[in-house]
Every structure is written in structure tokens, then in C-alpha cells.
Write an enzyme that holds these catalytic residues in place. Structure first.
Site, PDB file in Angstrom:
ATOM      1  N   SER A 112       0.806  -1.266  -0.062  1.00 43.83           N
ATOM      2  CA  SER A 112      -0.091  -0.005  -0.144  1.00 43.83           C
ATOM      3  C   SER A 112       0.898   1.058  -0.032  1.00 43.83           C
ATOM      4  O   SER A 112       0.356   2.206  -0.372  1.00 43.83           O
ATOM      5  CB  SER A 112      -0.902  -0.076   1.490  1.00 43.83           C
ATOM      6  OG  SER A 112      -0.369  -0.463   2.546  1.00 43.83           O
TER       7      SER A 112
ATOM      8  N   TYR B 299      15.366  -4.847  14.567  1.00 48.80           N
ATOM      9  CA  TYR B 299      15.165  -4.861  13.335  1.00 48.80           C
ATOM     10  C   TYR B 299      16.230  -5.513  12.516  1.00 48.80           C
ATOM     11  O   TYR B 299      16.159  -6.397  11.547  1.00 48.80           O
ATOM     12  CB  TYR B 299      14.965  -3.380  12.828  1.00 48.80           C
ATOM     13  CG  TYR B 299      14.830  -3.118  11.233  1.00 48.80           C
ATOM     14  CD1 TYR B 299      13.577  -3.181  10.724  1.00 48.80           C
ATOM     15  CD2 TYR B 299      15.818  -2.670  10.592  1.00 48.80           C
ATOM     16  CE1 TYR B 299      13.329  -2.820   9.420  1.00 48.80           C
ATOM     17  CE2 TYR B 299      15.889  -2.352   9.181  1.00 48.80           C
ATOM     18  CZ  TYR B 299      14.488  -2.481   8.637  1.00 48.80           C
ATOM     19  OH  TYR B 299      14.334  -2.417   7.307  1.00 48.80           O
TER      20      TYR B 299
ATOM     21  N   ALA C  31      18.199  -7.831  13.513  1.00 46.90           N
ATOM     22  CA  ALA C  31      18.156  -9.201  13.928  1.00 46.90           C
ATOM     23  C   ALA C  31      17.039 -10.052  12.672  1.00 46.90           C
ATOM     24  O   ALA C  31      17.534 -11.023  12.132  1.00 46.90           O
ATOM     25  CB  ALA C  31      17.686  -9.488  15.246  1.00 46.90           C
TER      26      ALA C  31
ATOM     27  N   LYS D 131      16.430  -8.636   9.686  1.00 41.77           N
ATOM     28  CA  LYS D 131      16.876  -8.569   8.553  1.00 41.77           C
ATOM     29  C   LYS D 131      17.933  -9.582   7.960  1.00 41.77           C
ATOM     30  O   LYS D 131      18.146  -9.873   6.989  1.00 41.77           O
ATOM     31  CB  LYS D 131      17.130  -7.109   8.217  1.00 41.77           C
ATOM     32  CG  LYS D 131      15.879  -6.144   8.236  1.00 41.77           C
ATOM     33  CD  LYS D 131      14.662  -6.554   7.283  1.00 41.77           C
ATOM     34  CE  LYS D 131      13.631  -5.615   7.193  1.00 41.77           C
ATOM     35  NZ  LYS D 131      12.522  -6.087   6.183  1.00 41.77           N
TER      36      LYS D 131
HETATM   37  P1  NAP Z   1       6.704   1.671   4.783  1.00 42.72           P
HETATM   38  O1  NAP Z   1       6.617   3.050   3.873  1.00 42.72           O
HETATM   39  O2  NAP Z   1       6.428   2.125   6.230  1.00 42.72           O
HETATM   40  O3  NAP Z   1       5.628   0.454   4.312  1.00 42.72           O
HETATM   41  C1  NAP Z   1       5.371  -0.662   5.125  1.00 42.72           C
HETATM   42  C2  NAP Z   1       4.134  -1.224   4.338  1.00 42.72           C
HETATM   43  O4  NAP Z   1       4.316  -2.464   5.104  1.00 42.72           O
HETATM   44  C3  NAP Z   1       2.889  -0.527   4.195  1.00 42.72           C
HETATM   45  O5  NAP Z   1       2.199  -1.022   3.237  1.00 42.72           O
HETATM   46  C4  NAP Z   1       2.293  -1.232   5.663  1.00 42.72           C
HETATM   47  O6  NAP Z   1       0.643  -1.523   5.286  1.00 42.72           O
HETATM   48  C5  NAP Z   1       2.675  -2.676   5.505  1.00 42.72           C
HETATM   49  N1  NAP Z   1       2.653  -3.383   6.711  1.00 42.72           N
HETATM   50  C6  NAP Z   1       3.382  -2.910   8.031  1.00 42.72           C
HETATM   51  N2  NAP Z   1       2.984  -3.867   8.885  1.00 42.72           N
HETATM   52  C7  NAP Z   1       2.285  -4.713   8.188  1.00 42.72           C
HETATM   53  C8  NAP Z   1       1.561  -6.161   8.850  1.00 42.72           C
HETATM   54  N3  NAP Z   1       1.537  -6.524  10.034  1.00 42.72           N
HETATM   55  N4  NAP Z   1       0.939  -6.699   7.854  1.00 42.72           N
HETATM   56  C9  NAP Z   1       0.694  -6.358   6.448  1.00 42.72           C
HETATM   57  N5  NAP Z   1       1.367  -5.194   6.312  1.00 42.72           N
HETATM   58  C10 NAP Z   1       2.143  -4.564   6.873  1.00 42.72           C
HETATM   59  O7  NAP Z   1       7.984   0.886   4.649  1.00 42.72           O
HETATM   60  P2  NAP Z   1       9.105   0.855   3.347  1.00 42.72           P
HETATM   61  O8  NAP Z   1      10.116   2.021   3.845  1.00 42.72           O
HETATM   62  O9  NAP Z   1       8.234   0.906   2.191  1.00 42.72           O
HETATM   63  O10 NAP Z   1       9.658  -0.687   3.715  1.00 42.72           O
HETATM   64  C11 NAP Z   1       9.192  -1.735   2.920  1.00 42.72           C
HETATM   65  C12 NAP Z   1      10.353  -2.854   3.438  1.00 42.72           C
HETATM   66  O11 NAP Z   1      11.609  -2.509   2.970  1.00 42.72           O
HETATM   67  C13 NAP Z   1      10.265  -3.375   4.695  1.00 42.72           C
HETATM   68  O12 NAP Z   1      10.594  -4.590   4.772  1.00 42.72           O
HETATM   69  C14 NAP Z   1      11.589  -2.232   5.220  1.00 42.72           C
HETATM   70  O13 NAP Z   1      12.199  -3.196   6.461  1.00 42.72           O
HETATM   71  C15 NAP Z   1      12.327  -2.502   4.008  1.00 42.72           C
HETATM   72  N6  NAP Z   1      13.520  -1.704   4.138  1.00 42.72           N
HETATM   73  C16 NAP Z   1      13.309  -0.232   3.842  1.00 42.72           C
HETATM   74  C17 NAP Z   1      14.278   0.664   3.809  1.00 42.72           C
HETATM   75  C18 NAP Z   1      13.901   1.978   4.038  1.00 42.72           C
HETATM   76  O14 NAP Z   1      14.851   2.895   4.174  1.00 42.72           O
HETATM   77  N7  NAP Z   1      12.638   2.440   3.645  1.00 42.72           N
HETATM   78  C19 NAP Z   1      15.528   0.334   3.985  1.00 42.72           C
HETATM   79  C20 NAP Z   1      15.743  -0.997   3.889  1.00 42.72           C
HETATM   80  C21 NAP Z   1      14.912  -1.991   3.795  1.00 42.72           C
HETATM   81  P3  NAP Z   1      -0.282  -0.351   5.956  1.00 42.72           P
HETATM   82  O15 NAP Z   1      -0.111   0.765   4.945  1.00 42.72           O
HETATM   83  O16 NAP Z   1      -1.617  -0.793   5.814  1.00 42.72           O
HETATM   84  O17 NAP Z   1       0.108  -0.062   7.243  1.00 42.72           O
END
Ligand code: NAP
Length: 251
Positions: free
Chosen positions: A18, A159, A161, A163
Site C-alpha cells: 500500500s 530490526y 536481527a 533482516k
Molecule cells: P513503509 O513505507 O513504512 O510501508 C510499510 C508497508 O508495510 C505498508 O504497506 C504497511 O501497510 C505494510 N505493513 C506493515 N506492517 C504490516 C503487517 N503487519 N501486515 C501487513 N502489512 C504490513 O515501509 P518501506 O520503507 O516501504 O519498507 C518496505 C520494506 O523495505 C520493509 O521490509 C523495510 O524493512 C524494508 N527496507 C526499507 C528501507 C527504508 O529505508 N525505507 C531500507 C531497507 C529495507 P499499511 O499501509 O496497511 O500500514
């Protein structure tokens, strides 16, 4: 320019589709011709917007609600996806959360919440679709790890741990799925401009940026493009890998 149809006839589920990286990934896959299930936990409106964008671009998508940390909700989501698509070719375990705090202040809840979503959620979703992924010679499991899983990061023991654990999980699944011709890989994004990064103090953001060789945070499209490549036919001989997409933070 001819349309990108590399994922025509493929069905994909993006957890956490989303917002942020998941949203960009769902759009990338939809634009490549895949049928996409866009999972969300609470933001129905955002998930619907993602679905609309894909459908308006000529793709095909549906929203599917589930808290990935809840096995019953994941099983219900799997039934919904199977009803809609029959089988699933590509699973992107992207849903993730942070609860950042220094280790000596970390509560049981901070620890468990992050493990339950990032790690248990990946287990539940992979289990729900495993038979699909190994039931064809083009099943793709793509787990979203992080630079933090590779390097650790101050205030992110919980976090980090999860990843790092995803890397071991993925490499094991790659070994077990290989005999079916299906692949399992991790993408490890660097710091990417999403809601997750926006909550980090500006001063800390500047500190992080100084460590990035390319001198900028990733845009969500930088990550989604690599995930799309791994889902597609040109990546059929890549498995068990961690593809780091971090602007040069590992050298
Ligand atoms: P984000 O913008 O915070 O979006 C998180 C997404 O995960 C949202 O769609 C949210 O849904 C969904 N979500 C959270 N908890 C959930 C649950 N229990 N069940 C189902 N959906 C859930 O995060 P992002 O930055 O795009 O991160 C996406 C992935 O990339 C994550 O795994 C994160 O650890 C990884 N990542 C991010 C970064 C960064 O710098 N942003 C860096 C490295 C890795 P809702 O909208 O319904 O809440």
C-alpha cells in the site's frame, strides 16, 4: 516504445504493497504485465490507490487485507489470492516495521512486534504460497532484507536481527526450492525515502547520507526496479543471492 510484457501471465503478491517500496514494486510488476495482489494491513485507501494506478496503466490488480503477523489472516489472504489468481508465481515479502531504540531501553514489546511482522510474517506468507512457488519452474520468492541486516545499525537491534535472519532463511529456501527450478533471493535496500525513513531525526538522516557514496537516499523506484528484474525471466539463473541496492554503502 513497445510495452514491457516480461511478466505477462505471471501472478504476484506484494506484502505491504500500500505504501513505500511495496507500492512502487506492485506498480513495477503491474506495468510489466503481471496480475498483482496488493496486501495491506490497515491502509485500505492507499492500497486501493495502488490498485487504481496499476489498473489505469493497463495492468490488473486487487487489494488483499491481512496482518502478515497473524497466521489465520495470512491463510485467509492466501484463499482470496487463490480464488482470484488460481496460483501464485511470485511472492514478495516486503511488509516490515521498525521500533527503534537503543538496546538497553528495548522492551519485550519492541523486540517481539518487529520479529513478529518482519520475520514471522515472512514465514507465514512463504508457507501459505510455498506449494505454488515450487509447483512451476518459474516460482520466485523475493524477501526484502536491508543494509541494516548486513551491517547492523545503532538503535535497531530488533530490526537488524530480523533482516539478517531473512538472509539465512532465503539462502536455505533457495537450496530447497532449486530442484523445482524456482528461485529465492533477497533484496537489501539502503536508506530509502519512505514513511519508514521520514520518522528518523533529520540530523541522523544527514549523518546517514554522508555514508552513501552516491550522496542521496534511494527513491522507491531504485529498489522496485531491481525487485522487478528478479521476478522476471532474465533472472532465472540467480538464486540464493542478496542484491544490495544502497548507493555504495558496502564498500
Ligand atoms: P513503509 O513505507 O513504512 O510501508 C510499510 C508497508 O508495510 C505498508 O504497506 C504497511 O501497510 C505494510 N505493513 C506493515 N506492517 C504490516 C503487517 N503487519 N501486515 C501487513 N502489512 C504490513 O515501509 P518501506 O520503507 O516501504 O519498507 C518496505 C520494506 O523495505 C520493509 O521490509 C523495510 O524493512 C524494508 N527496507 C526499507 C528501507 C527504508 O529505508 N525505507 C531500507 C531497507 C529495507 P499499511 O499501509 O496497511 O500500514
Amino acid at each position: 516504445m513497445s510495452p514491457n510484457t516480461t511478466l505477462e501471465d505471471r501472478t504476484c503478491l506484494v506484502t505491504g504493497g500500500s505504501r513505500g517500496i511495496g507500492k512502487a514494486t506492485a506498480i513495477e510488476l503491474g506495468e510489466a504485465g503481471a496480475e498483482v495482489a496488493v496486501n495491506y494491513k490497515s491502509s485500505l485507501e492507499s492500497a486501493e490507490r495502488t490498485v487504481e494506478e496499476i489498473n489505469e496503466a493497463g495492468g490488473s490488480a486487487i487489494p488483499v487485507k491481512a496482518n502478515v503477523a497473524d497466521p489465520a489472516e495470512v491463510a485467509a489472504m492466501a484463499a482470496e489470492v487463490h480464488d482470484a489468481f488460481g496460483t501464485l508465481d511470485v511472492l514478495i515479502n516486503n511488509a516490515g516495521i521498525t521500533k527503534d531504540t537503543r538496546f538497553d531501553r528495548m522492551t519485550d514489546a519492541d523486540w517481539h512486534n518487529v520479529i513478529e511482522v518482519n520475520l514471522h510474517g515472512t514465514f507465514y506468507c512463504t508457507r501459505a504460497f510455498y506449494e505454488d512457488l515450487v509447483g512451476s519452474d518459474h516460482g520466485r520468492l523475493i524477501n526484502i532484507s536491508s543494509i541494516v541486516g548486513e551491517q547492523g545499525n545503532y538503535g535497531q537491534a530488533n530490526y537488524a536481527a530480523t533482516k539478517s535472519a531473512l538472509i539465512g532463511f532465503t539462502r536455505t529456501l533457495a537450496r530447497e526450492m532449486g530442484r523445482y527450478g524456482s528461485t529465492a533471493n533477497c533484496v537489501a535496500p539502503g536508506f530509502t525515502m519512505t514513511d519508514m525513513l521520514k520518522v528518523v531525526d533529520e540530523e541522523i538522516q544527514e549523518k546517514i547520507k554522508r555514508k552513501i557514496i552516491l550522496g542521496r537516499f534511494a527513491e522507491v523506484e531504485d529498489i522496485a526496479g531491481v525487485i522487478g528484474f528478479l521476478a522476471g525471466p532474465d533472472a532465472s539463473y540467480i538464486t540464493g543471492e542478496v542484491i544490495s541496492v544502497n548507493g555504495g554503502m558496502n564498500i
